[in-house]
Design a protein around this motif. Sequence first.
Motif, PDB file in Angstrom:
ATOM      1  N   TYR A   1       5.159   1.378  -3.897  1.00 43.33           N
ATOM      2  CA  TYR A   1       6.124   2.253  -3.217  1.00 43.33           C
ATOM      3  C   TYR A   1       5.324   3.420  -2.648  1.00 43.33           C
ATOM      4  N   ILE A   2       5.248   3.489  -1.331  1.00 39.63           N
ATOM      5  CA  ILE A   2       4.447   4.512  -0.652  1.00 39.63           C
ATOM      6  C   ILE A   2       5.386   5.447   0.107  1.00 39.63           C
TER       7      ILE A   2
ATOM      8  N   LEU B   1      -1.417   7.075   8.240  1.00 41.89           N
ATOM      9  CA  LEU B   1      -0.523   5.931   8.364  1.00 41.89           C
ATOM     10  C   LEU B   1      -1.270   4.618   8.593  1.00 41.89           C
TER      11      LEU B   1
ATOM     12  N   LEU C   1      -1.489   4.124   4.842  1.00 35.24           N
ATOM     13  CA  LEU C   1      -0.321   3.999   3.988  1.00 35.24           C
ATOM     14  C   LEU C   1       0.481   2.735   4.291  1.00 35.24           C
ATOM     15  N   ILE C   2       0.515   2.342   5.564  1.00 41.19           N
ATOM     16  CA  ILE C   2       1.242   1.114   5.911  1.00 41.19           C
ATOM     17  C   ILE C   2       0.583  -0.080   5.226  1.00 41.19           C
TER      18      ILE C   2
ATOM     19  N   ALA D   1       1.173  -0.326   1.521  1.00 43.12           N
ATOM     20  CA  ALA D   1       2.520  -0.727   1.130  1.00 43.12           C
ATOM     21  C   ALA D   1       2.708  -2.239   1.152  1.00 43.12           C
TER      22      ALA D   1
ATOM     23  N   LEU E   1       7.651   1.136   2.200  1.00 38.97           N
ATOM     24  CA  LEU E   1       7.128   2.347   2.835  1.00 38.97           C
ATOM     25  C   LEU E   1       8.313   3.254   3.140  1.00 38.97           C
TER      26      LEU E   1
ATOM     27  N   PHE F   1       6.083  -5.473   4.509  1.00 36.67           N
ATOM     28  CA  PHE F   1       6.602  -4.332   3.754  1.00 36.67           C
ATOM     29  C   PHE F   1       8.036  -4.068   4.183  1.00 36.67           C
TER      30      PHE F   1
ATOM     31  N   LEU G   1      10.725  -1.134   5.181  1.00 37.37           N
ATOM     32  CA  LEU G   1      10.703   0.243   5.681  1.00 37.37           C
ATOM     33  C   LEU G   1      12.022   0.946   5.374  1.00 37.37           C
TER      34      LEU G   1
END
Length: 452
Positions: free
Chosen positions: A193-194, A210, A228-229, A232, A237, A275, A277
Amino acid sequence: MAVITVEAAAYPEIRRSLGTTFRTVLASSEEEITALMTDGSLQAVLFDLDSIGTGAGDGIDVLKEMRQLRQDLVFVAMTRANDRSIPIRASRAGADEFFLLPLNFSELNIVLTRAIQKRAMEIEGRRMVEHFENKSAFCGLIGGSSAMQRVYQAVVSVASSNSNVVLRGESGTGKELIAQAIVQSGNRSEMPYIALNCSALPEGLIESELFGYEKGAFTGADGARAGLIESAQGGTLFLDEITTLPQGLQSKLLRVLQERTVQRLGGRTAKKIDFRLITATNEDLEDLVKKGRFREDLYYRINVVPIAIPPLRERDGDIAVLVDHFLRVYCAAAKKPLKSLQADVIAILEDYSWPGNVRELENIVQRLVVMNDSPVITAEQLPQTLLYSSAASQEAILIPEGGVEFDAELERIEVAYLSAALRRTHGKKSAAAELLHIDGQRMKYLCRKHKL
């Protein structure tokens, strides 16, 4: 009801005194005490500290052990010792009441009855609070209002899907907590979980955060780093304040969502990415699209499942539950006894509009716990800005809980205005009368009446 004592000599007299109200049982050995401690009908223990070991100190140790066995009982400690420290030590060990021997039996009967009634009310209160909290809690979220129940239903509905979710609500309503609830309730709960607040980083840094970068992509990029993407992968994200994302990065995020791939800065190949969103905003997305500040195509990508988070002022009945929760949290953190609120304080809190929502309420409760040592929070301890905006607070200030002597209050107000007017006019009654918009004769009468 059962009361036990370990002082055999005093037992007949205690039994005669308390027998009309209580069923009394004598326990004069460790085995008898242990057996009676498991009795479900037992409500109180009348304990002679001097009857154990060599003095009251040994009795206090036993009292502490008994308290650990039964938190629901009322413990009354007794001793003949005049040591001033014993009542304090006995209280810390778990005694609810303390008596010096010989006993005043009429006083003991009254105190014991009240203490048992009080303990029964406390137990029932805790049971009701626990029951209410269970009904009013969901994945760490607190609130049982119909507005929050709709949010909980929406969370459950979207939790196990892969649809993009946008959380919409005012600042301080708990949008990140809702995002975490979605994750906890879904099939990605064990995956990464980001979370990123898009407004927290300058434009020059947010892109590398990102999307990540390869070594040498820019000055200072001494090694490769996943964004970060990419971090995740397989999980979720969460992008808070999504509307603050610069236009150029909006385009790059849209490409990631369309192609399900991500490419690091300075990289030549794109990586497949999977992921979920979740985004959040406190702004009007549709208005920003019309003004050209937010890409329309990205809006449609993120706005698949919108969830509206209600402001605190629309969550009927939740303020009392939230206040109780925050009091427990911050009293425990400050190692202070749990505080309570005067009845009019909740009315004042519910009358306030809470522009800062739950975050503002939490901050106020934390301040009240930290800055006050009194066990009961009163209206006077609330922040002035909150009091001024609340009609309930004005009533509480004008008419305290004990009420007022109306005629005496009116007389006090009269004297205050007359004195102020006379001071302003340097004692000239005619000028003071003009200032108060009353005629001169009435001014003279009032001055004679109040001896001014």
